[in-house]
Design a protein around this motif. Structure first.
Motif, short mmCIF file in Angstrom:
data_model
loop_
_atom_site.label_atom_id
_atom_site.label_comp_id
_atom_site.label_asym_id
_atom_site.label_seq_id
_atom_site.Cartn_x
_atom_site.Cartn_y
_atom_site.Cartn_z
N UNK A 436 -21.09 6.86 15.27
CA UNK A 436 -20.52 6.90 13.93
C UNK A 436 -20.99 5.69 13.14
N UNK A 437 -21.55 5.92 11.95
CA UNK A 437 -21.85 4.85 11.00
C UNK A 437 -20.79 4.91 9.91
N UNK A 438 -20.01 3.81 9.81
CA UNK A 438 -18.83 3.80 8.94
C UNK A 438 -18.94 2.63 7.96
N UNK A 439 -18.72 2.92 6.69
CA UNK A 439 -18.63 1.87 5.67
C UNK A 439 -17.20 1.91 5.14
N UNK A 440 -16.48 0.80 5.30
CA UNK A 440 -15.07 0.79 4.92
C UNK A 440 -14.71 -0.43 4.07
N UNK A 441 -13.54 -0.34 3.49
CA UNK A 441 -12.94 -1.47 2.81
C UNK A 441 -12.52 -2.51 3.84
N UNK A 442 -12.68 -3.79 3.50
CA UNK A 442 -12.24 -4.86 4.41
C UNK A 442 -10.77 -4.69 4.73
N UNK A 443 -10.41 -4.99 5.96
CA UNK A 443 -9.02 -4.86 6.37
C UNK A 443 -8.71 -3.55 7.06
N UNK A 444 -9.71 -2.69 7.21
CA UNK A 444 -9.51 -1.42 7.92
C UNK A 444 -9.66 -1.65 9.42
N UNK A 445 -8.72 -1.12 10.18
CA UNK A 445 -8.80 -1.20 11.64
C UNK A 445 -9.62 0.00 12.14
N UNK A 446 -10.84 -0.29 12.61
CA UNK A 446 -11.79 0.78 12.92
C UNK A 446 -11.39 1.56 14.17
N UNK A 447 -10.93 0.90 15.20
CA UNK A 447 -10.55 1.61 16.42
C UNK A 447 -9.46 2.64 16.12
N UNK A 448 -8.49 2.23 15.32
CA UNK A 448 -7.39 3.13 14.97
C UNK A 448 -7.85 4.22 13.99
N UNK A 449 -8.84 3.87 13.15
CA UNK A 449 -9.41 4.87 12.26
C UNK A 449 -10.04 5.99 13.09
N UNK A 450 -10.64 5.65 14.22
CA UNK A 450 -11.31 6.65 15.06
C UNK A 450 -10.31 7.50 15.82
N UNK A 451 -9.46 6.88 16.63
CA UNK A 451 -8.58 7.69 17.50
C UNK A 451 -7.24 8.03 16.89
N UNK A 452 -6.88 7.39 15.75
CA UNK A 452 -5.68 7.77 15.02
C UNK A 452 -4.40 7.10 15.48
#
Length: 489
Positions: A436-452
């Motif tokens: 996954x190539x992800x561009x996000x706003x600062x402050x986003x928790x990526x691990x939780x974005x993936x598995x929910x």
């Protein structure tokens, strides 16, 4: 009141030449060009031995101590001051600038007040009851002593980046003066029952003791007016040095997946032997000062198992009491090479920055973009349909609760965050792995974005995909912050 009459009276009181200039409201270089200023204000110029002239000590005549400055501006005080500063560790500080911070005893302030009352008695309405008739001692020190000290030490006066020299002065009459002031204070401001006692201080004198507030008759019951000539001048209590705070910036790349951002201590025990902060500190801060006192700041941070690649993450070291105030390119490059040898962290663009530049670290903290690459595992072979569901180039909004893993240090909130783009591809070596190539706003928790995280992040990659997915490895690829400036090699 003519200026000549004022100076004649001050001379009668034993006031030194520099203090005469203070009562004539001299400014700037007028203290260095004394005769010219006296002529300018129509006063007969007569040199005295009480002011700063540069004759050898053994050729100076004995004289009385100035009653208003207690020889603060005398030749002897100047020489003792320079000798005392030179006997400190000032030589170990590689600093071109200097700042003088002089703490004067309260007795000196009381003597200024006493002379104010004396001038009112002598010249009446020509002297204000609420505005001091002289240039303050604090201002006079800047105008008279500081230029001399800078010249003799061959340093410039630099209030922002200079070596701070703190000088504490005392006088044998200090306790007596405070005792008298306390007596006056009890008369002027009798303390009511249960009322908190206000400690005698310089600010108390400035606020409550002026001729407009305390009558001349009452003041003269407690203090001598004009102030008596003292047999002793000011004494040196202590001199301390404090180097300037310097700021060193750069960008670091985190190569290891087993390295914490800062020292990780759990229940009093080190979890890991090293950290990004410690590796950078011991290779940079040691050049400037004791690394234990350094403040390490960065534009965000990574988890222990997350790498930071690309151009790296900006950081700043705030280094107080620095012995060095400059950093050449050769030394900076050597620092970078030494950090690279750790094989855990790599640093580039090490450079000195200004204090005001620190705003870049926090600037846009919630709005700057970050690019991530995540290697994720699913329970089956990836299909074209799955990749289409995760091809969201236009982005989307999420609502993200504070992850459970950081609740011990972050408050529980639901924060809106923007995912600017999401794109998926299949790992060629294992079809059950998705990149996954992800561009996000600062402050986003990526691990939780993936598995929910059990629905605490909505939507998540897992909910978009319609099946469980988890991160195997995560890298920060780019941080949208073009600072500090790149240094060309």
């Amino acid at each position: 009141m003519k200026n000549q009459d004022l100076v004649d009276y001050l001379k009668e009181c034993g006031v030194c030449l520099f203090c005469q200039l203070r009562y004539l409201k001299a400014r700037g270089n007028e203290y260095q060009n004394k005769q010219e200023y006296f002529e300018k204000v129509n006063v007969l110029y007569e040199e005295d031995s009480g002011c700063i002239e540069y004759a050898p000590t053994n050729k100076r005549k004995r004289r009385n101590v100035c009653p208003t400055c207690l020889d603060l501006f005398s030749d002897d005080f100047r020489d003792q001051l320079l000798l005392s500063i030179s006997s400190t560790d000032i030589g170990k500080y590689d600093c071109d600038g200097i700042v003088i911070a002089m703490s004067i005893p309260i007795i000196l302030q009381l003597r200024q007040l006493s002379m104010w009352y004396a001038l009112i008695d002598k010249f009446g309405d020509n002297v204000s009851l609420d505005r001091t008739p002289d240039v303050s001692l604090k201002e006079a020190i800047k105008l008279i002593l500081n230029p001399t000290i800078c010249e003799k030490l061959k340093k410039s006066y630099d209030i922002n980046n200079g070596l701070m020299v703190t000088i504490n002065l005392s006088h044998s009459q200090e306790e007596e003066g405070i005792t008298r002031l306390e007596k006056l204070n009890n008369i002027v401001n009798p303390r009511k029952r249960g009322e908190k006692y206000e400690k005698i201080s310089r600010s108390l004198i400035e606020r409550k003791y002026t001729p407009a507030r305390v009558s001349s008759e009452l003041f003269k019951e407690i203090f001598d007016v004009p102030p008596l000539i003292s047999n002793e001048g000011l004494k040196f209590d202590s001199i301390s040095l404090l180097g300037p705070s310097v700021y060193v910036a750069g960008r670091y790349r985190k190569i290891s997946r087993k390295l914490s951002h800062t020292p990780w201590v759990l229940n009093g025990e080190r979890v890991m032997d090293d950290s990004i902060e410690e590796i950078i500190n011991r290779n940079i801060a040691n050049y400037f000062c004791d690394p234990k006192k350094v403040n390490f700041m960065s534009s965000g941070r990574e988890d222990v198992d997350v790498r930071c690649l690309g151009a790296g993450r900006p950081f700043v070291l705030e280094i107080p009491n620095a012995l060095q105030s400059s950093l050449n390119s050769e030394k900076a490059r050597q620092m970078e090479d030494n950090i690279d040898k750790s094989q855990k962290v790599s640093v580039r663009d090490i450079q000195m920055v200004k204090r005001e530049d620190l705003s870049h670290i926090k600037m846009g903290e919630e709005h700057k973009r970050k690019c991530y690459r995540a290697l994720c595992q699913i329970g089956s072979v990836a299909t074209i349909d799955m990749l289409r569901k995760l091809d969201l180039q236009q982005g989307f909004e999420i609502q993200q609760k504070t992850p459970i893993r950081v609740l011990h240090r972050r408050p529980l909130h639901t924060r809106p965050r923007t995912v600017y783009s999401l794109k998926a591809s299949v790992c060629q070596q294992n079809k059950c792995l998705i990149i996954l190539d992800i561009v996000t706003q600062a402050g986003t928790y990526i691990k939780e974005l993936v598995h929910g995280e059990f629905g605490r992040t909505i939507p998540s990659v897992a909910s978009l995909l319609g099946q469980p997915i988890d991160i195997v490895a995560l890298d920060v690829m780019e941080i949208d912050l073009d600072w500090p400036p790149s240094i060309s090699v």
